[in-house]
Scaffold this motif. Structure first.
Motif, PDB file in Angstrom:
ATOM      1  N   GLU A 158      -9.722   7.062   0.040  1.00 32.81           N
ATOM      2  CA  GLU A 158      -9.194   7.227  -1.320  1.00 32.81           C
ATOM      3  C   GLU A 158     -10.252   6.808  -2.348  1.00 32.81           C
ATOM      4  O   GLU A 158     -11.052   5.897  -2.093  1.00 32.81           O
ATOM      5  N   PRO A 166       0.830  -1.218   0.000  1.00 29.87           N
ATOM      6  CA  PRO A 166       0.000   0.000   0.000  1.00 29.87           C
ATOM      7  C   PRO A 166       0.859   1.261   0.000  1.00 29.87           C
ATOM      8  O   PRO A 166       1.908   1.313   0.642  1.00 29.87           O
ATOM      9  N   TYR A 170      -7.643   1.356   1.201  1.00 27.04           N
ATOM     10  CA  TYR A 170      -7.752   2.665   0.545  1.00 27.04           C
ATOM     11  C   TYR A 170      -9.157   3.248   0.734  1.00 27.04           C
ATOM     12  O   TYR A 170      -9.321   4.444   0.992  1.00 27.04           O
ATOM     13  N   VAL A 211     -10.962   4.755  -5.131  1.00 27.87           N
ATOM     14  CA  VAL A 211     -10.389   3.581  -5.803  1.00 27.87           C
ATOM     15  C   VAL A 211     -10.738   3.565  -7.291  1.00 27.87           C
ATOM     16  O   VAL A 211      -9.927   3.170  -8.129  1.00 27.87           O
TER      17      VAL A 211
END
Length: 722
Positions: free
Chosen positions: A186, A54, A181, A188
């Motif tokens: 985040e 990650p 994520y 994706v």
């Protein structure tokens, strides 16, 4: 072909550039399947996340993962990540090897952690195995375990995971990273689209680069091949121009034309294709094999099967078609020979009504060439479907085996697609080599025929230190016990010939048909070298003079008048281009050609067709004579050059010659006694030997051969008057 490679020296820079461009094109071609594989594997299946490392991860998640890592893995993560608030951020300077190591470190811990936190039957099974009641937080329980117990539990879990294929572990780690994520916040989907767009742009740039390299290679290859063809043609031309009559007899005119045109064209085409295919195919094939081994080596046996099948097909093709390739160029020679003979002798053919016979002869040569070409082309058309069958069969075999590998988790779908593309590239490389192997034999035959001409030694060698005659000796021709036999002939054509032609004098040569008159004349300009004795011009053996110096002293009119396409003026100036118009006109007047020239609408600028086909035989002879006179040579040689002239023109021409060429030595070969009656010396030949030498009156008294010739042409009264 190898012997002709020396002609590439001139284009060495272009050749190097072509090779560089081919490597660049091959690199891009071999990179495209890899990008396709990445788009499928990473962009679609893994949502743009390349591996289990990650870029960002929560501190709590990292702490949980470290519970299932050994000390070395923990140290690796501590060195690679920097703490930023409640997140760990991957160091942007991490190299490829470190990232691969981190991917291994994260893989199994992420799979274990995902199993513990997802809930469901698997999680309950783990809790039961650990002796914990339902509803217990497994991570809290594991943290409270003694380190020894935790290690034993982790080892047991890793043993179960160790039986899984590596690709499944990686996929699970990627899924864990995606979930992390999303937990961080985040986007994706944006990561996935960015990855696909980035890979797509790179593929487009690669494709554009391939196109640019391919176009450049084609352009440069054509340039190199054209330069090669130009240089070979130039050398063949220069070699042929320097041939003696002996070498011309070895090669027919039709064959020399074919070798200078069709054969050179075959080599040129082969050379252009060689750079684009012969050099590129091995680069692409070897690169494809290396990429296949990197993708998945378990299915390389399929490629082996494909290559073996292709080699078997090529072997069969060679065994059947190769003899025909060797025969093709010879058949083209034969067709050119027949065509040239028919076109040259068309008037005779029509006069004897032999059109049907010649048509059948041409059709025979044409049909034989056509049948051979058809056979070769059919072999090629048979080859392509077989190649396509092999290629499609290989694709089916790869998909069949690859589907099991994908199902078992040993291969990803993108890798299978890349494998198919690499396999097609490898087979296409063999296909290209096969196509060239069909062209190569014919080009090789053509190259051998060209080399045969280039390596033919000229029987007339230039002297290393040529001798120039003294300036005070001009216009003399001397035969000193000369004997001559044609190469490979069993007997002499001329035997023990001796005479001397002085400056300003006229020497005539007469004899029956086949007595060697023209052969004798051809020894003076050194079209052949004598077998015995020597021929001297201006006191120097012609073999010791440079051929240019020798022939600059001569004005030669052959038995058959030869004119070149252009104008009457350009033909008269042929031997000496820098003469004035008045000198051209004077030469034409001496040759008795001025009258018919001035009758033409354009006069001296009147066009002359190739071979002089638009003028009569007599006009052609007079223009040939004018050409020799305009050169103003020391020695004029007429090889039966008055045969097409009527008696009046013959007599007038000889009188004009005598008046205007007083300081020029004249040698005349004639069949008519009337042409040579007033010569200073008459050489009589009989079956290649001297039968007499003297004036007309002396020979009438002393030479029986001459007397018989004279009496066969003139009456006793005419001879008495002479």
């Amino acid at each position: 072909m190898i012997k002709l490679m020396k002609y590439l020296k001139r284009s060495a820079g272009y050749v190097i550039l072509i090779v560089v461009l081919l490597f660049l094109q091959a690199y891009c071609d071999l990179s495209l399947p890899d990008y396709t594989s990445r788009i499928v594997n990473v962009g679609i299946q893994q949502k743009g996340i390349e591996d289990g490392v990650p870029e960002k991860i929560r501190v709590s998640t990292m702490d949980s993962l470290r519970l299932f890592m050994d000390e070395e893995a923990v140290a690796d993560t501590e060195a690679a990540y920097m703490e930023d608030g409640d997140l760990y951020v991957l160091d942007p300077h991490v190299d490829k090897e470190t990232r691969e190591k981190l991917n291994e470190d994260f893989g199994k811990p992420m799979l274990i952690l995902a199993g513990l936190t997802e809930g469901g039957e698997e999680t309950e099974g783990m809790l039961s195995a650990m002796g914990l009641p339902e509803g217990t937080d497994p991570l809290q329980a594991i943290m409270q375990m003694p380190e020894e117990a935790r290690d034993q539990m982790t080892s047991a879990m890793e043993e179960q995971i160790g039986e899984m294929p590596e690709s499944i572990v990686t996929q699970a780690a990627v899924s864990f990273v995606g979930a992390e994520y999303e937990a961080i916040g985040e986007d994706v989907d944006a990561i996935q689209m960015d990855y696909i767009i980035s890979a797509g742009i790179r593929m487009i740039l690669m494709a554009l680069l391939i196109m640019a390299a391919s176009v450049s290679v084609v352009f440069l290859s054509s340039r190199v091949a054209a330069a090669l063809g130009h240089d070979i043609r130039a050398d063949v031309y220069r070699k042929v121009i320097g041939f003696s009559s002996n070498e011309y007899h070895k090669f027919s005119t039709a064959s020399l034309i074919t070798r200078s045109t069709n054969d050179v064209q075959q080599v040129q085409l082969m050379m252009a294709m060689m750079f684009r295919i012969v050099l590129y195919a091995p680069i692409l094939g070897l690169g494809g094999v290396l990429r296949v081994l990197q993708t998945n080596s378990s299915m390389t046996w399929i490629l082996g099967v494909g290559v073996v099948l292709i080699l078997v097909l090529i072997g069969m093709l060679f065994a059947i078609a190769m003899p025909k390739f060797t025969k093709l160029q010879t058949l083209i020679d034969r067709l050119n020979l027949v065509t040239r003979e028919i076109l040259t002798g068309i008037l005779v053919i029509r006069a004897f009504s032999r059109e049907k016979h010649e048509e059948e002869r041409f059709e025979d040569a044409n049909a034989t060439l056509t049948k051979t070409n058809l056979f070769v082309n059919r072999c090629m058309t048979f080859m392509m479907p077989c190649m396509m069958l092999i290629m499609n069969g290989i694709s089916v075999l790869i998909i069949y085996n690859g589907s099991y590998a994908v199902d078992g988790g040993n291969m990803q779908v993108g890798d299978m697609m890349a494998f198919i593309q690499y396999a097609m590239q490898i087979i296409m490389a063999f296909l290209m080599i096969t196509a060239m192997s069909i062209m190569l034999p014919r080009a090789n035959v053509a190259a051998l025929r060209i080399v045969e001409v280039l390596e033919t030694e000229n029987s007339l060698e230039e002297p290393e230190n040529p001798v120039t005659p003294a300036s005070d000796v001009k216009g003399t021709v001397e035969f000193d016990h000369v004997s001559f036999a044609y190469p490979d002939a069993g007997e002499n054509v001329l035997t023990d010939i001796s005479f001397k032609a002085e400056k300003g004098k006229t020497l005539a040569v007469i004899g029956s048909t086949g007595s060697g008159k023209s052969t004798l004349i051809n020894l003076i300009p050194r079209f052949y070298d004598v077998t015995e004795g020597c021929v001297k011009v201006d006191g120097v053996d012609v073999r010791r003079m440079s051929q240019k110096d020798l022939r600059d002293r001569l004005g030669y009119v052959p038995q058959k008048g030869v004119l070149f396409s252009g104008t009457i003026d350009s033909n008269i100036r042929y031997g000496k281009t820098d003469i004035s118009d008045s000198e051209v006109e004077k030469a034409a007047k001496i040759a008795q050609a001025a009258e018919f020239i001035e009758e033409k609408p354009k006069g001296y600028q009147a066009p002359v067709a190739q071979g002089g086909t638009n003028v009569s035989g007599g006009q052609k002879q007079r223009l040939s004579i004018a050409r020799a006179i305009a050169k103003k040579p020391e020695i004029l040689i007429f090889d039966d050059s008055f045969s097409a002239l009527d008696f009046k023109t013959d007599r007038t021409l000889r009188e004009a010659l005598k008046e205007n060429t007083k300081d020029t030595t004249t040698i005349i070969v004639a069949q008519r006694i009337s042409t040579i009656l007033n010569a200073d010396q008459i050489l009589v030949l009989d079956d290649g030997r001297m039968a007499g030498l003297g004036t007309h009156r002396e020979l009438m008294k002393d030479c029986e051969v001459y007397r018989q010739i004279a009496m066969s042409q003139l009456s006793e009264e005419e001879l008495a008057n002479e």
